[in-house]
Design a protein around this motif. Structure first.
Motif, PDB file in Angstrom:
ATOM      1  N   VAL A 134       5.176  38.336 -10.160  1.00  0.00           N
ATOM      2  CA  VAL A 134       4.307  39.451 -10.523  1.00  0.00           C
ATOM      3  C   VAL A 134       3.128  39.432  -9.568  1.00  0.00           C
ATOM      4  N   SER A 135       2.459  40.555  -9.404  1.00  0.00           N
ATOM      5  CA  SER A 135       1.287  40.608  -8.530  1.00  0.00           C
ATOM      6  C   SER A 135       0.014  40.723  -9.363  1.00  0.00           C
ATOM      7  N   ALA A 136      -1.107  40.378  -8.751  1.00  0.00           N
ATOM      8  CA  ALA A 136      -2.394  40.501  -9.439  1.00  0.00           C
ATOM      9  C   ALA A 136      -2.657  41.948  -9.828  1.00  0.00           C
ATOM     10  N   ASP A 137      -2.292  42.890  -8.948  1.00  0.00           N
ATOM     11  CA  ASP A 137      -2.488  44.313  -9.248  1.00  0.00           C
ATOM     12  C   ASP A 137      -1.658  44.748 -10.452  1.00  0.00           C
ATOM     13  N   GLN A 138      -0.439  44.233 -10.573  1.00  0.00           N
ATOM     14  CA  GLN A 138       0.402  44.600 -11.706  1.00  0.00           C
ATOM     15  C   GLN A 138      -0.202  44.099 -13.017  1.00  0.00           C
ATOM     16  N   ILE A 139      -0.716  42.865 -13.022  1.00  0.00           N
ATOM     17  CA  ILE A 139      -1.350  42.336 -14.231  1.00  0.00           C
ATOM     18  C   ILE A 139      -2.608  43.154 -14.551  1.00  0.00           C
ATOM     19  N   LYS A 140      -3.362  43.484 -13.523  1.00  0.00           N
ATOM     20  CA  LYS A 140      -4.574  44.281 -13.713  1.00  0.00           C
ATOM     21  C   LYS A 140      -4.240  45.626 -14.343  1.00  0.00           C
ATOM     22  N   GLU A 141      -3.215  46.281 -13.820  1.00  0.00           N
ATOM     23  CA  GLU A 141      -2.849  47.604 -14.320  1.00  0.00           C
ATOM     24  C   GLU A 141      -2.277  47.524 -15.731  1.00  0.00           C
ATOM     25  N   ALA A 142      -1.430  46.523 -15.999  1.00  0.00           N
ATOM     26  CA  ALA A 142      -0.797  46.405 -17.309  1.00  0.00           C
ATOM     27  C   ALA A 142      -1.804  46.140 -18.413  1.00  0.00           C
ATOM     28  N   ASN A 143      -2.960  45.552 -18.053  1.00  0.00           N
ATOM     29  CA  ASN A 143      -3.961  45.198 -19.055  1.00  0.00           C
ATOM     30  C   ASN A 143      -5.231  46.037 -18.961  1.00  0.00           C
ATOM     31  N   SER A 144      -5.189  47.084 -18.113  1.00  0.00           N
ATOM     32  CA  SER A 144      -6.337  48.001 -17.950  1.00  0.00           C
ATOM     33  C   SER A 144      -7.634  47.230 -17.677  1.00  0.00           C
ATOM     34  N   ILE A 145      -7.544  46.292 -16.748  1.00  0.00           N
ATOM     35  CA  ILE A 145      -8.714  45.475 -16.397  1.00  0.00           C
ATOM     36  C   ILE A 145      -9.531  46.209 -15.332  1.00  0.00           C
ATOM     37  N   SER A 146     -10.779  46.507 -15.639  1.00  0.00           N
ATOM     38  CA  SER A 146     -11.624  47.241 -14.690  1.00  0.00           C
ATOM     39  C   SER A 146     -12.226  46.328 -13.635  1.00  0.00           C
TER      40      SER A 146
END
Length: 423
Positions: A134-146
């Motif tokens: 998985v990528s950091a961007d994918q985790i960020k997007e999946a969890n709506s991390i601003s």
């Protein structure tokens, strides 16, 4: 000054600028994406390399799966004393069984959650803990991390993991797909040899224009499997087992394997204790038993098979057939003790390079990429999915910056045309 046609030299300059901009905008391909439009799911696998020493129970918790299911998928002896507390060595390669779902029009697994620890970063979680699956961007997007630089200790993160189903077939034969992260020593020829497939098949499955792969790419690898025909009412409906592995089912009471001839063979599991009856009705045969009787017309074969787990009951089926020859003893995949060290020649090791296999590398780039934050879905032209699949091609995710670079190039082109003196 009079106006006329732009000069040939002007066109050459502008074309060169556009080409450089386009090349700079192309995103490095990462993984095969399978579009979907229903709620069906399938059994899938992740190829995972341990980033540190972990107990079996700790590794299972990392992916929220049953430790016994994890061990069975890798043909590791589940009857080993205190097996869930056994420490698995760092850099050990294992197959992680997951359920591949359809989420927002794309196949992925979203059942895995990770609780953050002190000093965790999204990059560390993606690259180290989950091994680049998985990528950091994918985790960020999946969890709506601003703000990815601010993670609370104990924060529960959804970890979207790559998977594919392709109708559970490859070239019209049963298959389970494993998501595999390419390592620097890998080539497509080496991976194909390791997993008993062909370079051509891997190129077709992953919609590759040629056979070159890069470190960090995620390939979908079809593993030949045995498929069940259990009724839809069974909790293990659509059970499929890859060659050489086991699937544990029916509340740990039954283990199924894929034997020679691609036949699904099920028998009582070594852990079965308080299980429902596994005896076939109107017979003294137990699940997995086979009797043979030679006659002048051939061989009468009677077997007690497994028909699925329905409402907490193990369904057994008695079948008889006349065969030209009597079958030999049932041969199941060998099980091994839980590994304590990692050696280069281990069966569970990652795919070798073609130098170790006598192969030769080929050149090129894959044609699909990992989804990133803000990406849009684009279907590639003439991408060939597995035969027998309803998917005509893999899906490519393109970084939106590509469009921006091309737009800038077009603006420059128009400006150059405007200022070029005309004859």
């Amino acid at each position: 000054m009079p106006l006329g046609k732009p000069t040939t030299a002007s066109f050459v300059v502008v074309a060169t600028v556009l080409l450089l901009l386009f090349n700079a905008a192309v995103v490095t391909p990462k993984s095969t994406i399978e579009p979907c439009s229903n709620n069906d799911s399938c059994n899938a696998l992740l190829g995972y390399t341990l980033y540190t020493d972990l107990k079996v129970s700790e590794l299972a918790a990392l992916f929220q799966i049953d430790p016994i299911v994890l061990l069975s998928a890798n043909s590791i002896d589940i009857s080993y004393p205190d097996v869930e507390s056994h420490i698995l060595p760092s850099q050990l390669f294992l197959k992680i069984p997951i359920i591949c779902s359809c989420v927002d029009g794309i196949r992925k697994s979203v059942a895995t959650h990770y609780k953050t620890r002190p000093s965790d970063t999204l990059s560390n979680i993606a690259d180290a803990v989950y091994g680049g699956l998985v990528s950091a961007d994918q985790i960020k997007e999946a969890n709506s991390i601003s703000d990815p630089s601010v993670l609370d200790v104990g924060q529960n993160l959804v970890v979207p993991l790559p998977c594919t189903c392709f109708n559970g077939t490859d070239n019209f034969l049963p298959a389970i797909y494993m998501s595999y992260v390419v390592r620097p020593v890998d080539t497509l020829a080496g991976i194909a040899a390791r997993y008993k497939t062909t370079t051509t098949d891997l190129m077709g499955v992953n919609a590759l224009g040629n056979a070159a792969i890069e470190d960090g790419d995620i390939l979908a690898i079809p593993l030949p499997a045995c498929a069940s025909n259990f009724p839809r009412s069974a909790s293990d409906y659509a059970l499929s087992v890859p060659n050489g592995g086991y699937a544990i089912t029916a509340d740990h009471c039954v283990e199924c394997s894929c034997t020679a001839g691609s036949r699904l063979y099920c028998q009582p599991a070594s852990l079965s204790v308080s299980c429902s009856s596994m005896q076939c009705k109107s017979s003294n045969l137990m699940l997995g038993n086979v009797t043979v009787q030679q006659s002048s017309a051939g061989c009468n074969v009677t077997s007690c098979g497994y028909g699925g787990f329905v409402n907490g009951t193990i369904i057994t089926t008695l079948s008889s057939s006349l065969q030209p020859r009597c079958p030999g003893p049932q041969v199941v995949p060998p099980v091994t003790a839980p590994p304590t060290v990692v050696s280069p020649d281990m069966v569970l090791a990652p795919a070798p390079s073609p130098g170790q296999l006598g192969g030769s590398p080929m050149a090129g780039l894959p044609s699909s990429v990992v989804p990133s934050s803000g990406s849009s879905i684009v279907l590639p032209p003439a991408a060939n999915g597995p035969s027998g699949s309803s998917i005509n091609g893999a899906c490519t995710l393109v970084n939106p910056l590509t469009t921006s670079f091309i737009s800038i190039g077009l603006v420059l082109f128009l400006k150059v045309v405007k200022v070029v003196p005309f004859l």
